[in-house]
Write an enzyme that holds these catalytic residues in place. Structure first.
Site, PDB file in Angstrom:
ATOM      1  N   GLY A  11      24.519  -3.451  31.701  1.00 25.95           N
ATOM      2  CA  GLY A  11      24.044  -4.709  31.139  1.00 25.95           C
ATOM      3  C   GLY A  11      24.654  -5.001  29.781  1.00 25.95           C
ATOM      4  N   GLN A  12      24.256  -6.129  29.224  1.00 24.32           N
ATOM      5  CA  GLN A  12      24.738  -6.529  27.904  1.00 24.32           C
ATOM      6  C   GLN A  12      24.510  -5.447  26.857  1.00 24.32           C
ATOM      7  OE1 GLN A  12      23.852 -10.384  25.266  1.00 24.32           O
ATOM      8  NE2 GLN A  12      22.088  -9.032  25.326  1.00 24.32           N
ATOM      9  N   LEU A  85      17.112   1.221  28.867  1.00 24.24           N
ATOM     10  CA  LEU A  85      17.307  -0.224  28.797  1.00 24.24           C
ATOM     11  C   LEU A  85      17.145  -0.882  30.164  1.00 24.24           C
ATOM     12  CD1 LEU A  85      20.586  -0.251  26.626  1.00 24.24           C
ATOM     13  CD2 LEU A  85      18.221   0.088  25.873  1.00 24.24           C
ATOM     14  N   SER A 130       9.990  -5.527  24.200  1.00 25.78           N
ATOM     15  CA  SER A 130      10.438  -6.916  24.124  1.00 25.78           C
ATOM     16  C   SER A 130       9.492  -7.785  23.307  1.00 25.78           C
ATOM     17  CB  SER A 130      10.546  -7.495  25.541  1.00 25.78           C
ATOM     18  OG  SER A 130      10.732  -8.889  25.515  1.00 25.78           O
ATOM     19  N   GLU A 132       8.735 -10.610  24.117  1.00 24.40           N
ATOM     20  CA  GLU A 132       7.910 -11.356  25.073  1.00 24.40           C
ATOM     21  C   GLU A 132       6.497 -10.782  25.158  1.00 24.40           C
ATOM     22  OE1 GLU A 132       8.338 -14.065  27.033  1.00 24.40           O
ATOM     23  OE2 GLU A 132      10.311 -14.521  26.229  1.00 24.40           O
ATOM     24  N   TYR A 153       6.728 -10.029  33.521  1.00 26.60           N
ATOM     25  CA  TYR A 153       7.694  -9.216  32.775  1.00 26.60           C
ATOM     26  C   TYR A 153       7.074  -8.702  31.486  1.00 26.60           C
ATOM     27  CZ  TYR A 153      11.548  -8.238  29.545  1.00 26.60           C
ATOM     28  OH  TYR A 153      12.368  -7.651  28.615  1.00 26.60           O
ATOM     29  N   HIS A 183      18.248 -11.319  21.836  1.00 29.42           N
ATOM     30  CA  HIS A 183      19.572 -10.979  21.314  1.00 29.42           C
ATOM     31  C   HIS A 183      20.615 -11.324  22.365  1.00 29.42           C
ATOM     32  CE1 HIS A 183      17.408  -7.526  22.938  1.00 29.42           C
ATOM     33  NE2 HIS A 183      18.570  -7.029  23.360  1.00 29.42           N
TER      34      HIS A 183
END
Length: 342
Positions: A11-12, A85, A130, A132, A153, A183
């Site tokens: 992933g990123q 992650l 997160s 969130e 999530y 990010h």
């Protein structure tokens, strides 16, 4: 040579973190899911064949839903540090796949913590929490702000956050939560709103598409650069004692502002190209996320280097290069399809 294991290495964040760790002399192991097509594009520039004596990045097939395999992997690698992650990390998709999100994003964390406990390895564990999780909590949000999750999530991440704290207290594991606010980067997935915007704007500029459909334009987020944030992850595991930290820029901007700036930088009027599609609204919205990372700045010595405007420039530049390549193919007679699938 220190050894690190990264879940979500493709992933990123995983790709930026792998670069950082390799630059610091680590050998890096990554957990990847088996797929019929390769999904390692973000780390291909780092990979060397494992037969190469200078190879320092190693990939292992696995899944966060399989406890026994995770135990075998930890027993085999014995990493000094684990950066967890991996997750089903798309908020909107979590409403469509709540059970899967809870299993992978929530229980996946528990499975790794249990694997650490049962194998008895001495390792430091980082959990990707997160912003969130704060959900409807009033801004600014810091380590003392009560969580009010507004999505499956976010609820799964809250579970993961508290199970990390429980294992830290109950079993004296070195386990930390990095509560990272949004990010972004040129490596962001194309279904995430920031990349969706820069990708579409570049294509509109070159005539490859005409419309961009988005959801809630008034949602406000604290956006930073992923390359800065992975440094904070590493710093958390270099401390003498484990603790939890908020990582953020301390600025908030609306989706509308992000769109307007991106299109203006390309000489476009976003009002002529952007439309709102109710299908992209979440059943429960998060209106404002604004992080207070003063504790991380004081305790870790961390602060963001890339500001909002520079982040946008970086993403536009990368997506314009991609769009130019696509434009070349179209001009050569190849059909280009940019249908918005999800």
């Amino acid at each position: 040579m220190k050894k690190a294991l990264i879940t979500g290495i493709t992933g990123q964040d995983g790709s930026y973190l792998a670069e950082l760790l390799l630059s610091k002399g680590y050998s890096v192991h990554g957990l990847i899911r088996r797929s019929s097509s390769f999904n390692t594009g973000r780390i291909d520039h780092l990979y060397r064949d494992f037969h190469d004596p200078d190879a320092r990045i190693f990939l292992h097939y696995g899944d966060l839903s399989v406890s026994a395999q995770l135990m075998d992997l930890l027993h085999s690698i014995v990493p000094d540090e684990i950066y967890h992650l991996g997750a089903q990390s798309h908020v909107r998709v979590s409403f469509d796949m709540p059970e899967y999100t809870g299993d992978i994003t929530g229980l996946g964390t528990l499975r790794i913590l249990e694997a650490i406990r049962k194998t008895g390895i001495q390792t430091k564990f980082y959990q990707a929490s997160s912003s969130e999780m704060f959900g409807a909590a009033p801004p600014p949000q810091n380590e003392n702000t009560a969580f009010q999750p507004q999505s499956p999530y976010a609820a799964a991440k809250v579970y993961a956050y508290y199970i990390v704290r429980n294992y830290r207290d109950a079993y004296k594991q070195f386990a930390v939560n990095g509560i990272l606010f949004n990010h972004e980067s040129p490596r962001r997935g194309e279904t995430f709103v920031t990349r969706k915007i820069t990708r579409a704007a570049a294509q509109i500029k070159l005539g490859l598409q005409d419309k961009l459909y988005l959801g809630n334009l008034e949602a406000k987020r604290d956006w930073g650069f992923a390359g800065d944030y992975v440094e904070a992850m590493w710093l958390m595991l270099q401390q003498e004692k484990p603790d939890d930290y908020v990582i953020a820029t301390g600025e908030t901007h609306s989706v509308r502002e992000f769109v307007e700036r991106v299109f203006a930088k390309l000489g476009l009027d976003y009002k002529k190209h952007v439309a709102v599609d109710p299908r992209y609204f979440r059943p429960t919205e998060v209106d404002v996320l604004l992080g207070d990372s003063s504790r991380a700045q004081k305790m870790l010595g961390w602060k963001p280097k890339v500001n909002f405007d520079k982040l946008i420039d970086m993403m536009i530049a990368a997506d314009m290069e991609l769009a130019k390549k696509e434009k070349t193919l179209v001009d050569a007679g190849f059909r280009y399809n940019n249908s918005d699938k999800i």
